[in-house]
Structures are given as structure tokens and as C-alpha cells.
Enzyme design. Structure first.
Site, PDB file in Angstrom:
ATOM      1  N   ASP A 395      76.974  50.423  44.216  1.00  0.00           N
ATOM      2  CA  ASP A 395      76.110  51.124  43.271  1.00  0.00           C
ATOM      3  C   ASP A 395      75.836  52.495  43.882  1.00  0.00           C
ATOM      4  OD1 ASP A 395      74.058  51.594  41.219  1.00  0.00           O
ATOM      5  OD2 ASP A 395      72.665  51.346  42.890  1.00  0.00           O
ATOM      6  N   THR A 397      73.001  55.057  43.017  1.00  0.00           N
ATOM      7  CA  THR A 397      71.622  55.457  43.258  1.00  0.00           C
ATOM      8  C   THR A 397      70.882  54.456  44.135  1.00  0.00           C
ATOM      9  OG1 THR A 397      71.588  56.537  41.111  1.00  0.00           O
ATOM     10  CG2 THR A 397      69.460  56.131  42.162  1.00  0.00           C
ATOM     11  N   ASP A 597      71.096  47.767  44.896  1.00  0.00           N
ATOM     12  CA  ASP A 597      69.681  47.779  45.272  1.00  0.00           C
ATOM     13  C   ASP A 597      68.728  47.551  44.114  1.00  0.00           C
ATOM     14  OD1 ASP A 597      70.013  50.343  44.033  1.00  0.00           O
ATOM     15  OD2 ASP A 597      68.177  50.991  45.042  1.00  0.00           O
TER      16      ASP A 597
END
Length: 700
Positions: A395, A397, A597
Site C-alpha cells: 500500500d 499511504t 496499514d
């Protein structure tokens, strides 16, 4: 306490207080008191000879070293074991006790064997051997009756055959070595499990409980849900609960890995094992002792060997499947040589003992080492998957980029000011625990903008954005897909051109009010400093495909991929699409590691062969992930990759040694070079040696 100094050198001193100067039950209390001395680094306590061995700081000047020594002398002189409070033993003492118990048990086994040989008459020794041997035979027959042909059957057959030959010495040796192997297995598992879980344990004995406005010091074990506990500067929070009074900054790195302290005030949740950095508050207890969140993590690690690696399960299956060939070897040897002694030598050797013991011990040792490196791995099978992986999906960001992106620009539309757009956005986003939301809230704080709530309850649409009602109008904030396509907020061509021109490669958050675009917030989200190096190291370990998936704009994704050297990336991706991309890669035969996250990463994390949650990941991401990084460095991924590969190499190396060595023993027995007793000794000695090697650090 009376004592004499048996050893005294700078940094190390041993006291002898006399045999049983204190009872064994006081060892833990004395150990806790000793390591509580500011200068003491470690302590070893033995009640049998009344020994206290203390290692203390000696790196300072001679004067300070002398002061430390005098401090220790004063402490031991005043020590009264019976007056020390009862405490739960710490990890060091538990490990010391395990070591002592293992050594004592091993010495007793050896002493008993030789004392019986020297002092017990032969007829009695023979009767004892037969009695013990019949237990092994009975267990083998019971296993065989269940339709299983395992190592228990082989052990029973070997011991039974020796007794039928009236070779009681050989039968006794086999049983002795089997006992030593079993003792070593139990000790190894207990020690690695204790070391693994000890690093996360809450080490608090007493807490201040608020009753009728008065603070009372009570034992933690007496605290129950509903109690009010006051926690002050520098203290570890010992319970899960909710803040009901006061406010403080809490370091939650043990839970999230994020080093920056988080403000906790009334209504906020706190967890056991986190540290109160600054301030003071009263917490209403929700869970304590075995029910806290960190204790659940410890229990998971404690039982993580049950999540066996595939290679471990295969090794155990292979070990049992080899047993029939041992019996076949016994029959063929007896057929061709007509020598029962040579045939019994074949039964004394099997491959399964060492394979069954060394593999799980290696796995547990690797799990412990990962924990020492600030990585929580939920089971051995995830280490195996990490070693087998050829693809890593990131991922963007909060994973590849910094955990705290910065608000770069604000573009206002419809006659609104930039300050008004930021105030509204911060007011809504403060409810959303994500790095982009934090950037907006922090940006408002840096500009001195007060964003008191003026909206109704917010509704979070997973992985899209937030919707609420502001002054009677629907307000939405989030990705372009959510605001423009899902919520049908009107954006003119001129507005979109302005966004693309001013926003550039920044991540763009859209704010719509009353069906019209009110403004956008451009957030600079630079890659983590170590991200490029981490990706390079992963490639060096054999990772062939590095993929980035993000909900960000094409430009922002392209810029990040260019900086980090990522060949494949997908922009403006929805959560279900992330999941689909992972599934597609798996269908192509790839072994996928997914690193994320946020809440929006949870479906993809669950779909991957093995998933990793970042240190500051959302709760659902950490719960879904198979591995959690408790540090803040992406290079930990490369370290875990190397550790997992070394684990697989060790298991394969052990397997090759076991097969080669035991095949040599079988050949020696077949040709008559080795007697049954010698075969049994060499076989069991090699098993213990390979298990001892498996206990060592994987990296060495």
C-alpha cells in the site's frame, strides 16, 4: 543477611550466605529485589548454596564503580528474604529456573543411572529395566492397535527385542537416551516460549486505585473491571480501560510501533503495556491481567507453534512414514544375516526422532528471534510463506510513505476561504484514525485554527471517506472516487484543471458541501527515507515483483514509484480492487506478501499468502495481518525475509545431516560394525546435538 564474598571483581560480585540460608520459594523475590538496585544489570540466585551473583555497572570511573559496589554491599547486608513482598517472577528469573531445573534433572538422570549400575544388584537392576521397558512396549502396542505405525512403535520394538535377547544393558541405555531426549525437548520448548512472551509482559505489581476520592496502593492482581486507577508520569499502564479524568500523552509503541506520544483525555481508550509519557489521568478498568489486549497477543505468541509451518508438518509426516522402512530393514537384516544382534541394531536407529524434534525447535527459535527484532509473527507457517514469496505488494499511504504526511496546499472554491476549508476538514477528519486525516488535523493545529465541532455524527464509509451533516447540508470528504462519483458532487472542468495544475503530484482530498465542491486539500506524502533501500534489499533476497497499489491519483502514484524504483503500480484503486489484484497474482502462481496499514487494506491483507501490518496500522489491519512490525523501519521486512530463508536453510541442513548420519548408523549395524548399544548411543547423541544446534540464533 550474613554472607561471605566468594568472588569480587569490578562489575561482578558473588555472595555466599550458606546452604539454604533462604528457601527456594524466596529466590524469585530476592531476584526481583536485586535487579531493582539501580546499578545491577543482572542477578543469579541459588538457594541450595545461598548464592547471590550480581553483575553491576563498572564502565564508569573507579569512584562510581566503588559506589555501586558499596550500594550492593549495603543492600545484601540489610536483606531479609522473609520480609520481601511476594511477586510474580520476571522473565530472567523464569529462564534461570528453567536452566537450573534442566541441569538438576539431567544430573539426577545421569547419577541415578550410574549409581544403580554401581550399587544395585544385577537381578534388581534387571527387574527395574524390564518393568520400565514393558511401559514402552505397551505404549507401542497401544499405538499399533490404533492403526498407527509411528516412532513409539519403533521404540517399543527396539526395547522389546533387546529384552527378548536378554540384552538388558542395551535396553536400559536406549530408555536412558530416550529420557534425555524428552527432557531436552521439554526444556527447549519451555525456554524459547518463556523468552518469546516475556518481552511483551506487563511488569507492574501495584497500582493506585481511587476509592472515595482517596488514592490507595493495591496489588494489580486485586484490581477488577470497573475500578478507577490513577496513572502518573513515566508509569506503564497496567490495564485496558477508558480515561475518565485528566489528560496525558501516552507512548503506544508497544501496541502500534509509533514512537510519537498520543494525547489521551476523557473518553479515550488506553491499553496495558503502553507508557504514560507526560501528565496524569484516571482510567476506568475494562480488562486486567489475562484479559488485556497485550495479554491476548502474548497468548497468541505462546501458542504460535500450533500454527505449524508446512515444512514442519511435512517433516513430521515424513518422520512417521519412514518408520515402516525401519521394520523392513530389521526383517531384511535378519533374513540375510541370520543375526538378531545386527537386526536389533537397525531398530535402534530411526530418522523420525531428530526430524520431529529439530524442526519445531528451529521454528520456535526463529519466532523468538523475530520478536527480539520487534516483529510479531503469528505462526511458523507465515515464516515459511515469507521465505517462499516472490512478490511484495505495498500500500502507498502510510506504508511506503511517511507515517505523518504534511498538508501542502489548500484550494478553496465557491467563495470560501482556505482557512474555512481547513477548519471544516479538520473538524470532520479528527474522527478518522488514518495518516492523511492526521495531516489535515495537524495542519489546522500548526495554523492555529480552532475546529470545534459544528456537525452531526460522522459516518465513515470504509476506504472511501467520511459523510456528515454540516449546518443542515450534507458534507463529504475523501477520495475523488467517493466525493465525485459516489456522492455525485459537482466539479466543473475549470475546477478540475485548477486541481491538476496546483496539486501536481500531491495526494488530493476532496471536500464537498451541499452537492458542490467546496475545496480540496493537497497533501505531500514523501516516501520513507529507508523505503528505496528496503525494496532494493528485498529484491536482493529473491523478490522478483514489487507492486504498489494505492487509492491516490495517477500522478502521485507515478511520482512515488519513480522515486522508489517500483516498476508496477496501480492508482485510484478501491479496497475490493486491492483484494482482486492480490487474488489475481495468486492465481498466476505467485506467492504474495501484502504490506499495509489502513482499514482499506484489510481485505487484501486477508487474501495474501502472508500479510504484514505496519507499526502505526489500524486495529483491524493489525488483527488481520499475520506479521506486525513493531518498529518503524521498512528494512525490517528484508530482515524478516533473511530470517525466514535462514530458517528454511537450517531445516533443510538438519534434514540432510539426519538422513546421512542415521543412514551411516544403519549401514554400520547391518555390517556388524556397531552393536545395538553403540547404535542407540550415537543415534540419540546426534538427536540431542541437532536439537541443541536448532536452539541457537538463526542468524549465527
Amino acid at each position: 543477611m550474613k554472607f561471605r564474598i566468594a568472588y569480587d571483581r569490578p562489575g561482578r560480585i558473588r555472595f555466599r550466605c550458606g546452604p539454604y540460608a533462604f528457601e527456594p520459594k524466596f529466590e524469585g523475590r530476592i531476584h526481583k529485589a536485586c535487579v531493582g538496585i539501580p546499578c545491577v544489570k543482572s542477578a543469579v540466585i541459588h538457594s541450595a548454596n545461598g548464592s547471590l551473583l550480581l553483575n553491576y555497572g563498572s564502565d564508569e570511573s573507579a569512584e562510581i564503580t566503588a559506589e555501586n559496589r558499596q550500594m550492593i554491599l549495603d543492600f545484601v547486608t540489610a536483606l531479609k528474604p522473609r520480609e520481601l513482598p511476594e511477586v510474580d517472577p520476571d522473565t530472567d528469573y523464569q529462564l534461570q529456573s528453567l536452566d537450573d531445573n534442566f541441569q538438576n534433572s539431567l544430573c539426577k538422570m545421569i547419577a541415578r543411572r550410574y549409581l544403580m549400575r554401581w550399587f544395585v544388584p544385577l537381578p534388581i537392576r534387571t527387574a527395574i529395566t524390564v518393568f520400565r521397558g514393558l511401559k514402552y512396549v505397551a505404549k507401542g502396542l497401544s499405538t499399533l492397535a490404533e492403526g498407527k505405525l509411528t516412532v513409539e512403535v519403533l521404540d517399543g520394538a527396539a526395547i522389546g527385542a533387546s529384552m527378548l535377547q536378554k540384552n538388558y544393558e542395551s535396553a536400559g541405555t536406549v530408555m536412558f537416551l530416550l529420557g534425555v531426549s524428552g527432557l531436552l525437548e521439554d526444556y527447549t520448548k519451555a525456554r524459547t516460549r518463556t523468552a518469546l512472551t516475556g518481552s511483551l509482559a506487563v511488569k507492574v505489581d501495584k497500582v493506585w486505585v481511587v476509592k472515595n476520592g482517596v488514592d490507595t496502593l493495591v496489588d494489580l492482581k486485586d484490581v477488577v473491571p470497573g475500578d478507577l486507577v490513577r496513572i502518573r508520569d513515566g508509569a506503564m499502564i497496567p490495564v485496558d480501560g477508558t480515561v475518565v479524568e485528566g489528560e496525558a500523552f501516552v507512548n503506544e509503541s508497544t501496541m502500534t510501533g509509533e514512537s510519537k506520544a498520543v494525547l489521551k483525555n476523557e473518553g479515550k481508550t488506553v491499553f496495558a503495556g503502553t507508557i504514560l509519557d507526560e501528565g496524569s489521568f484516571v482510567v476506568k478498568v475494562r480488562a486486567v491481567n489475562g484479559n488485556t489486549k497485550i495479554q491476548k497477543i502474548i497468548e497468541l505468541i505462546d501458542h504460535s507453534e500450533d500454527l505449524k509451518a508446512g515444512i514442519q508438518s511435512r517433516a513430521e509426516h515424513l518422520a512417521d512414514s519412514i518408520v515402516p522402512f525401519s521394520f523392513l530393514g530389521f526383517g531384511l537384516t535378519l533374513l540375510f544375516t541370520r543375526n538378531i544382534t545386527k537386526a536389533v541394531s537397525i531398530l535402534m536407529v530411526d530418522y523420525s526422532c531428530a526430524i520431529k524434534l529439530s524442526t519445531p525447535i528451529s521454528v520456535i527459535s526463529a519466532l523468538r528471534e523475530a520478536a527480539d527484532m520487534n516483529m510479531t509473527v503469528k505462526g511458523g507457517k507465515y515464516l515459511e510463506e515469507f521465505a517462499l514469496a516472490d512478490t511484495v505488494v505495498f500500500d502507498k499511504t502510510g506504508t511506503l510513505t511517511k507515517a505523518e504526511p504534511k498538508l501542502q496546499k489548500i484550494i478553496a472554491f465557491g467563495g470560501r476561504s482556505e482557512e474555512e476549508i481547513l477548519k471544516i476538514a479538520a473538524c470532520i477528519e479528527e474522527h478518522f484514525p488514518h495518516s492523511m486525516a492526521r495531516a489535515i488535523v495537524n495542519g489546522a493545529a500548526e495554523r492555529g485554527i480552532d475546529h470545534a465541532e459544528e456537525h452531526a455524527d460522522v459516518k465513515y464509509i470504509v476506504a472511501h471517506g467520511i459523510a456528515t451533516t454540516l449546518r443542515g447540508e450534507r458534507a463529504v470528504i475523501g477520495s475523488r472516487h467517493f466525493v465525485i462519483e459516489d456522492e455525485k458532487v459537482l466539479v466543473t472542468e475549470q475546477q478540475q484543471a485548477t486541481i491538476e495544475e496546483v496539486g501536481g503530484a500531491a495526494s488530493v482530498i476532496y471536500l464537498g458541501i451541499g452537492g458542490k465542491l467546496a475545496g480540496v486539500l493537497c497533501i505531500s506524502d514523501p516516501p520513507r527515507e529507508e523505503a528505496a533501500v528496503a525494496i532494493k534489499r528485498l529484491r536482493e533476497t529473491g523478490i522478483k515483483n514489487v507492486v504498489m497499489i494505492t487509492g491516490d491519483s495517477q500522478k502521485a502514484a507515478e511520482r512515488t514509484a519513480e522515486i522508489l524504483g517500483i516498476d508496477t503500480f496501480y492508482a485510484q484503486v478501491l479496497p475490493e480492487d486491492k483484494h482482486n489484484y492480490v487474488e489475481r497474482m495468486k492465481a498466476e502462481g505467485k506467492h504474495v506478501i501484502m504490506v499495509g496499514d489502513g482499514i482499506n487494506d484489510a481485505p487484501a491483507l486477508a487474501a495474501a499468502n502472508v500479510s504484514v501490518a505496519m507499526s502505526d496500522a489500524s486495529d483491524i489491519a493489525r488483527e488481520t495481518a499475520d506479521v506486525t512490525l513493531r518498529g518503524e523501519n521498512l528494512e525490517d521486512l528484508a530482515e524478516l525475509r533473511v530470517l525466514s530463508q535462514k530458517l528454511m536453510d537450517r531445516i533443510q541442513s538438519n534434514y540432510k545431516f539426519i538422513v546421512a548420519f542415521n543412514t551411516g548408523l544403519l549401514a554400520g549395524g547391518f555390517f556388524g560394525f556397531l552393536s545395538p548399544t553403540t547404535s542407540a548411543f550415537l543415534h540419540n547423541a546426534s538427536t540431542m546435538a541437532i536439537c541443541a544446534k536448532s536452539m541457537t540464533k538463526i542468524g549465527t
